[in-house]
Design an enzyme around this catalytic site. Sequence first.
Site, PDB file in Angstrom:
ATOM      1  N   SER A  83      -6.345   1.334   4.413  1.00  0.00           N
ATOM      2  CA  SER A  83      -6.893   0.825   3.156  1.00  0.00           C
ATOM      3  C   SER A  83      -7.675  -0.462   3.379  1.00  0.00           C
ATOM      4  CB  SER A  83      -5.771   0.560   2.151  1.00  0.00           C
ATOM      5  OG  SER A  83      -6.257  -0.163   1.030  1.00  0.00           O
ATOM      6  N   GLU A 127     -15.018   5.270  -7.117  1.00  0.00           N
ATOM      7  CA  GLU A 127     -14.283   4.180  -7.751  1.00  0.00           C
ATOM      8  C   GLU A 127     -15.285   3.091  -8.129  1.00  0.00           C
ATOM      9  OE1 GLU A 127     -11.156   2.786  -5.219  1.00  0.00           O
ATOM     10  OE2 GLU A 127      -9.954   4.606  -5.440  1.00  0.00           O
ATOM     11  N   ASP A 181     -10.565  -4.735  -6.395  1.00  0.00           N
ATOM     12  CA  ASP A 181     -10.768  -3.892  -7.575  1.00  0.00           C
ATOM     13  C   ASP A 181     -11.032  -4.838  -8.738  1.00  0.00           C
ATOM     14  OD1 ASP A 181     -10.259  -1.676  -6.061  1.00  0.00           O
ATOM     15  OD2 ASP A 181      -8.204  -1.412  -6.767  1.00  0.00           O
ATOM     16  N   TRP A 183      -7.173   9.241  -4.101  1.00  0.00           N
ATOM     17  CA  TRP A 183      -7.380   7.952  -4.755  1.00  0.00           C
ATOM     18  C   TRP A 183      -6.768   6.796  -3.990  1.00  0.00           C
ATOM     19  CZ3 TRP A 183     -10.640   8.016  -8.757  1.00  0.00           C
ATOM     20  CH2 TRP A 183     -10.833   9.215  -9.419  1.00  0.00           C
ATOM     21  N   VAL A 184      -5.720   7.050  -3.245  1.00  0.00           N
ATOM     22  CA  VAL A 184      -4.998   5.973  -2.556  1.00  0.00           C
ATOM     23  C   VAL A 184      -5.001   6.240  -1.054  1.00  0.00           C
ATOM     24  CG1 VAL A 184      -2.829   4.707  -2.387  1.00  0.00           C
ATOM     25  CG2 VAL A 184      -3.524   5.714  -4.582  1.00  0.00           C
ATOM     26  N   ALA A 185      -5.438   5.271  -0.291  1.00  0.00           N
ATOM     27  CA  ALA A 185      -5.512   5.433   1.162  1.00  0.00           C
ATOM     28  C   ALA A 185      -4.130   5.317   1.798  1.00  0.00           C
ATOM     29  CB  ALA A 185      -6.433   4.380   1.766  1.00  0.00           C
ATOM     30  N   GLN A 196       0.828  -1.201   0.000  1.00  0.00           N
ATOM     31  CA  GLN A 196       0.000   0.000   0.000  1.00  0.00           C
ATOM     32  C   GLN A 196       0.868   1.258   0.000  1.00  0.00           C
ATOM     33  OE1 GLN A 196      -3.210   0.017  -0.413  1.00  0.00           O
ATOM     34  NE2 GLN A 196      -3.538   2.216  -0.167  1.00  0.00           N
TER      35      GLN A 196
END
Length: 224
Positions: free
Chosen positions: A148, A197, A157, A141-143, A113
Amino acid sequence: MTRMPRRRLSALLALALFIGAIALVAHGIDSLAGAPASAIAPQAATGEQPWYLVLVNSTHPLPEDFSIQTAEMPGGETVDARIADPLTQMLDACTAAGYHPFVRSGFRTRETQQAILDNRIKEYEAEGLSPERARDAALDWVALPGTSEHELGLAVDINDENGDTGMYDWLAEHAHEYGFIQRYPPEKSSITGISHEPWHYRYVGEEAATAIYEEGITLEEYLA
Protein backbone atom coordinates in the site's frame (compact mmCIF):
# COMPACT_ATOMS: atom_id res chain seq x y z
CA MET A 1 74.79 39.32 -29.56
CA THR A 2 75.38 38.74 -25.89
CA ARG A 3 74.44 35.45 -24.32
CA MET A 4 72.10 35.52 -21.26
CA PRO A 5 73.49 33.83 -18.18
CA ARG A 6 72.19 30.29 -17.78
CA ARG A 7 70.95 30.89 -14.22
CA ARG A 8 68.85 33.91 -15.27
CA LEU A 9 67.45 32.00 -18.25
CA SER A 10 66.34 29.17 -16.01
CA ALA A 11 64.63 31.59 -13.67
CA LEU A 12 62.75 33.23 -16.53
CA LEU A 13 61.62 29.84 -17.87
CA ALA A 14 60.36 28.84 -14.45
CA LEU A 15 58.45 32.12 -14.15
CA ALA A 16 56.87 31.61 -17.58
CA LEU A 17 55.80 28.08 -16.69
CA PHE A 18 54.30 29.31 -13.43
CA ILE A 19 52.30 32.07 -15.17
CA GLY A 20 51.06 29.56 -17.74
CA ALA A 21 49.91 27.18 -15.04
CA ILE A 22 47.98 29.98 -13.31
CA ALA A 23 46.26 30.86 -16.59
CA LEU A 24 45.22 27.24 -17.17
CA VAL A 25 43.75 26.96 -13.68
CA ALA A 26 41.83 30.23 -14.09
CA HIS A 27 40.46 29.06 -17.43
CA GLY A 28 39.36 25.78 -15.87
CA ILE A 29 37.54 27.58 -13.07
CA ASP A 30 35.76 29.87 -15.53
CA SER A 31 34.69 26.87 -17.60
CA LEU A 32 33.31 25.00 -14.62
CA ALA A 33 31.41 28.05 -13.42
CA GLY A 34 29.02 27.69 -16.32
CA ALA A 35 29.09 23.92 -16.49
CA PRO A 36 26.30 21.63 -15.33
CA ALA A 37 26.61 19.90 -11.96
CA SER A 38 27.35 16.62 -13.72
CA ALA A 39 30.58 18.11 -15.04
CA ILE A 40 31.74 19.11 -11.59
CA ALA A 41 30.79 16.13 -9.47
CA PRO A 42 30.13 12.48 -10.27
CA GLN A 43 26.52 11.54 -10.91
CA ALA A 44 24.65 9.73 -8.16
CA ALA A 45 23.94 6.06 -8.66
CA THR A 46 21.18 5.65 -11.24
CA GLY A 47 20.07 2.18 -10.21
CA GLU A 48 17.39 3.47 -7.84
CA GLN A 49 14.51 5.92 -8.22
CA PRO A 50 14.42 9.13 -6.15
CA TRP A 51 12.45 8.78 -2.91
CA TYR A 52 9.42 10.52 -4.40
CA LEU A 53 9.21 8.13 -7.38
CA VAL A 54 9.43 4.84 -5.50
CA LEU A 55 6.85 2.46 -6.95
CA VAL A 56 4.72 0.53 -4.48
CA ASN A 57 2.12 -1.92 -5.74
CA SER A 58 1.33 -5.63 -5.74
CA THR A 59 4.57 -6.46 -7.54
CA HIS A 60 6.75 -3.87 -5.79
CA PRO A 61 6.30 -4.34 -2.02
CA LEU A 62 8.03 -2.32 0.64
CA PRO A 63 10.80 -3.99 2.64
CA GLU A 64 9.90 -5.21 6.10
CA ASP A 65 12.22 -2.69 7.79
CA PHE A 66 10.93 0.35 5.86
CA SER A 67 10.55 3.47 7.99
CA ILE A 68 10.10 7.22 7.51
CA GLN A 69 10.05 10.44 9.49
CA THR A 70 6.47 11.67 9.67
CA ALA A 71 4.81 15.04 10.16
CA GLU A 72 1.31 15.58 11.51
CA MET A 73 -1.29 17.30 9.36
CA PRO A 74 -4.32 19.23 10.66
CA GLY A 75 -6.82 16.64 11.83
CA GLY A 76 -4.20 14.27 13.20
CA GLU A 77 -3.18 12.20 10.16
CA THR A 78 0.53 11.93 9.43
CA VAL A 79 2.55 11.84 6.21
CA ASP A 80 6.18 11.64 5.16
CA ALA A 81 7.61 14.88 6.53
CA ARG A 82 9.05 15.77 3.13
CA ILE A 83 5.61 16.21 1.55
CA ALA A 84 3.97 18.15 4.38
CA ASP A 85 4.66 21.56 2.81
CA PRO A 86 3.43 20.85 -0.74
CA LEU A 87 0.42 19.01 0.66
CA THR A 88 -0.43 21.98 2.87
CA GLN A 89 -0.09 24.33 -0.11
CA MET A 90 -2.43 22.16 -2.18
CA LEU A 91 -5.03 21.96 0.57
CA ASP A 92 -4.85 25.72 1.12
CA ALA A 93 -5.36 26.37 -2.59
CA CYS A 94 -8.28 23.95 -2.64
CA THR A 95 -9.81 25.78 0.32
CA ALA A 96 -9.33 29.11 -1.45
CA ALA A 97 -11.25 27.64 -4.39
CA GLY A 98 -14.28 27.18 -2.13
CA TYR A 99 -13.93 23.60 -0.92
CA HIS A 100 -13.34 22.09 2.51
CA PRO A 101 -10.64 19.43 2.05
CA PHE A 102 -9.16 17.33 4.81
CA VAL A 103 -6.86 14.33 4.94
CA ARG A 104 -8.98 11.35 5.87
CA SER A 105 -6.11 8.89 5.69
CA GLY A 106 -2.36 9.38 5.47
CA PHE A 107 0.52 7.20 6.60
CA ARG A 108 -0.40 3.73 7.81
CA THR A 109 1.59 1.09 9.59
CA ARG A 110 1.51 -2.41 8.19
CA GLU A 111 -0.70 -3.48 11.10
CA THR A 112 -3.21 -0.74 10.31
CA GLN A 113 -3.29 -1.75 6.65
CA GLN A 114 -3.99 -5.37 7.65
CA ALA A 115 -6.82 -4.28 9.94
CA ILE A 116 -8.42 -2.23 7.15
CA LEU A 117 -8.24 -5.18 4.77
CA ASP A 118 -9.70 -7.57 7.36
CA ASN A 119 -12.60 -5.21 8.06
CA ARG A 120 -13.39 -4.82 4.37
CA ILE A 121 -13.41 -8.60 3.92
CA LYS A 122 -15.83 -8.95 6.85
CA GLU A 123 -18.13 -6.35 5.29
CA TYR A 124 -18.33 -8.31 2.05
CA GLU A 125 -18.86 -11.57 3.92
CA ALA A 126 -21.73 -9.91 5.79
CA GLU A 127 -23.27 -9.12 2.40
CA GLY A 128 -23.29 -12.85 1.60
CA LEU A 129 -20.05 -13.37 -0.29
CA SER A 130 -17.93 -16.43 0.40
CA PRO A 131 -14.62 -15.81 2.22
CA GLU A 132 -12.70 -16.23 -1.04
CA ARG A 133 -14.92 -13.91 -3.05
CA ALA A 134 -15.03 -11.42 -0.18
CA ARG A 135 -11.24 -11.31 -0.12
CA ASP A 136 -11.05 -10.80 -3.89
CA ALA A 137 -13.62 -8.01 -3.71
CA ALA A 138 -11.79 -6.35 -0.84
CA LEU A 139 -8.50 -6.41 -2.73
CA ASP A 140 -10.09 -4.36 -5.49
CA TRP A 141 -10.11 -1.47 -3.03
CA VAL A 142 -7.58 -2.28 -0.31
CA ALA A 143 -3.97 -3.22 -1.01
CA LEU A 144 -2.28 -6.11 0.71
CA PRO A 145 -0.12 -5.07 3.66
CA GLY A 146 3.32 -4.17 2.37
CA THR A 147 2.00 -3.07 -1.02
CA SER A 148 0.00 0.00 0.00
CA GLU A 149 1.21 3.50 -0.85
CA HIS A 150 -0.15 4.62 2.49
CA GLU A 151 2.67 2.66 4.11
CA LEU A 152 5.08 4.67 1.95
CA GLY A 153 3.86 7.89 3.54
CA LEU A 154 3.55 9.70 0.19
CA ALA A 155 -0.15 9.04 -0.37
CA VAL A 156 -3.26 10.61 1.14
CA ASP A 157 -6.99 10.14 0.87
CA ILE A 158 -8.62 13.57 0.67
CA ASN A 159 -12.31 14.19 1.29
CA ASP A 160 -14.51 17.28 1.56
CA GLU A 161 -15.99 18.04 4.97
CA ASN A 162 -19.30 18.94 3.32
CA GLY A 163 -19.28 15.98 0.97
CA ASP A 164 -18.78 18.23 -2.06
CA THR A 165 -17.66 15.88 -4.85
CA GLY A 166 -16.72 18.90 -6.96
CA MET A 167 -13.54 18.98 -4.90
CA TYR A 168 -12.37 15.83 -6.70
CA ASP A 169 -12.64 17.64 -10.02
CA TRP A 170 -10.54 20.50 -8.65
CA LEU A 171 -7.89 18.10 -7.39
CA ALA A 172 -7.81 16.21 -10.68
CA GLU A 173 -7.13 19.46 -12.51
CA HIS A 174 -4.72 21.18 -10.13
CA ALA A 175 -2.94 18.57 -7.99
CA HIS A 176 -0.01 18.27 -10.42
CA GLU A 177 0.83 21.91 -9.75
CA TYR A 178 1.85 20.83 -6.25
CA GLY A 179 3.56 17.57 -7.22
CA PHE A 180 0.60 15.22 -6.66
CA ILE A 181 -1.20 12.84 -9.02
CA GLN A 182 -4.52 11.04 -8.90
CA ARG A 183 -2.92 7.66 -8.36
CA TYR A 184 -5.79 5.41 -9.42
CA PRO A 185 -7.54 7.13 -12.35
CA PRO A 186 -10.60 5.72 -14.14
CA GLU A 187 -10.09 3.01 -16.74
CA LYS A 188 -6.57 2.28 -15.50
CA SER A 189 -7.25 -0.47 -12.97
CA SER A 190 -5.77 -3.09 -15.31
CA ILE A 191 -2.45 -1.25 -14.89
CA THR A 192 -2.60 -0.08 -11.28
CA GLY A 193 -4.46 -3.12 -9.91
CA ILE A 194 -6.74 -0.80 -7.91
CA SER A 195 -10.21 0.47 -8.81
CA HIS A 196 -10.71 4.17 -9.48
CA GLU A 197 -10.27 6.27 -6.33
CA PRO A 198 -10.85 9.99 -6.95
CA TRP A 199 -9.77 10.77 -3.39
CA HIS A 200 -6.37 9.04 -3.44
CA TYR A 201 -3.41 11.30 -4.27
CA ARG A 202 0.28 10.50 -4.38
CA TYR A 203 3.28 12.82 -4.28
CA VAL A 204 5.75 12.34 -7.15
CA GLY A 205 7.26 15.82 -7.51
CA GLU A 206 6.11 18.60 -9.83
CA GLU A 207 8.03 17.47 -12.91
CA ALA A 208 6.73 13.90 -12.89
CA ALA A 209 3.24 14.98 -11.81
CA THR A 210 2.96 17.43 -14.69
CA ALA A 211 4.10 14.83 -17.23
CA ILE A 212 1.70 12.21 -15.86
CA TYR A 213 -1.18 14.71 -15.88
CA GLU A 214 -0.52 16.00 -19.40
CA GLU A 215 -0.07 12.53 -20.88
CA GLY A 216 -2.99 10.98 -19.01
CA ILE A 217 -0.93 8.06 -17.76
CA THR A 218 -0.25 6.26 -14.48
CA LEU A 219 2.88 6.16 -12.36
CA GLU A 220 3.55 2.63 -13.65
CA GLU A 221 3.45 3.87 -17.24
CA TYR A 222 5.60 6.90 -16.44
CA LEU A 223 8.33 4.82 -14.82
CA ALA A 224 8.23 2.27 -17.64
